[in-house]
Design an enzyme around this catalytic site. Structure first.
Site: not given
Length: 396
Positions: A120, A123-125, A309
């Protein structure tokens, strides 16, 4: 008068500033006050604040724009770029070693596997390397003033003011208003942000331990079960209808196995998983890979309401932990339509009595089932996913 105000606003007239100022005072301040923001804080943080009309997805005349530019709405083949996934996995493995002690403690405290936390974060940053360029207060105020879901974003603006009041942190966000490396909305920060390094502040912008603990806390509070996997890519026989997919049609994985569904890897389902609930997932119908997923998959979707996602996070986590390969089945051509076209086709299906889960332009499991049922009724092969020709036939 409304049309004139909008025109003057777009021209940058003094009336525009007054209109935004009126929104701050009459709409935002009462919500912020209920959130516990003091008058002094409110005045200090909103002094000189102006709306950013360059943000995507704004609604100045009541229309609800459908944003196609977000990654989760792109073609799956692009979303699952092998170069991107391989790079993120390699970095994730390196960071797993670098932060091994921190991750072990967080996994022990929250019961969430470290490779899922890392996935996560990646994926997020991009593990904190991605630019987070926007002033969060300005973004959230703009969306509360003139975006879609104005009431929700006004509440998020108030939550951000409270965070600023309580922490003094510099609040940077994405264009959608998501904060820091985990990309939390302000309300999620207030509920789930965790102090992973023990300094008394949950700094999800600068602290890796705080970022990792916050992601773990979010997943744990939403029910992630560390004893189970997230899901498995499967071979899907023609004898099983593609309309069987969806989180409301779960059954023990051993029952799916009895129906002829097998892991595409050729390995057996783990014995523990065979007894547990599983759900058939076909994000591109028969035009892409199929999966049996566990309840953990839907916890991942609590983080971002997108099948792609959650699949990305699951696959990236597996690559980090086990060196797993890419999904084996190809995605096919699923990108020949816009959200607006899909929404119009959904309205046609609704008018014919099919449950598409709302005409939102997203091809979720109810829309996929409706397409499959419509195809069967029309005497066509069931794919449970619309192609461009079918969308045109349905008025999209």
């Amino acid at each position: 008068m409304r049309a004139l105000a909008v025109i003057l606003w777009l021209l940058g007239s003094p009336l525009a500033a007054e209109t935004f100022a009126a929104w701050l005072e009459e709409t935002a301040w009462p919500v912020a006050q209920q959130e516990g923001v003091t008058r002094a804080t409110f005045q200090r943080l909103t002094a000189g604040l102006t709306p950013d009309l360059s943000l995507p997805g704004l609604s100045r005349d009541g229309d609800v724009p459908l944003i196609d530019s977000q990654a989760e709405f792109a073609a799956p083949a692009r979303y699952f770029s092998e170069n991107n996934l391989a790079s993120l996995a390699a970095t994730g493995r390196r960071l797993a070693e670098q932060y091994a002690e921190t991750l072990a403690r967080i996994e022990r405290d929250y019961g969430v596997p470290s490779h899922i936390i890392l996935a996560i974060w990646g994926r997020e940053s991009a593990y904190g390397r991605a630019s987070i360029p926007h002033d969060a207060l300005r973004v959230l105020a703009t969306r509360g003033f003139t975006g879609t879901r104005r009431a929700a974003f006004t509440a998020e603006f108030a939550a951000a003011l409270r965070i600023k009041q309580e922490t003094g942190l510099t609040l940077r966000s994405s264009w959608a208003g998501a904060l820091g490396q985990p990309q939390f909305l302000p309300s999620s920060y207030l509920q789930y942000a965790a102090d992973g390094d023990g300094d008394g502040t949950a700094d999800i912008w600068s602290s890796v331990p705080d970022t990792l603990a916050s992601i773990a806390n979010y997943l744990a509070k939403h029910g992630y079960d560390g004893s189970r996997d997230w899901g498995f890519e499967v071979a899907f026989p023609p004898s099983v209808s593609c309309t069987s997919n969806g989180p409301d049609r779960g059954k023990p994985i051993q029952n799916w196995e009895s129906a002829g569904i097998t892991r595409i890897s050729g390995r057996a389902f783990p014995q523990l998983e065979r007894q547990g609930e599983g759900y058939l997932l076909m994000p591109a119908g028969r035009q892409g890979p199929a999966f049996i997923v566990t309840p953990n998959f839907y916890v991942l979707k609590e983080y971002n309401e997108s099948d792609l996602y959650a699949l990305f996070v699951g696959n990236l986590g597996d690559r980090i932990a086990y060196g797993s390969p890419a999904f084996r089945a190809p995605w096919g051509s699923t990108n020949a339509m816009t959200r607006g076209q899909v929404a119009r086709a959904q309205r046609t299906l609704e008018a014919q009595g099919y449950d598409v889960g709302g005409a939102d332009g997203l091809i979720g499991f109810k829309t996929r089932r409706a397409v499959g049922a419509w195809q069967a009724k029309s005497g066509r092969p069931q794919t449970c996913f619309p192609d461009a020709a079918l969308i045109r036939e349905l008025g999209g």
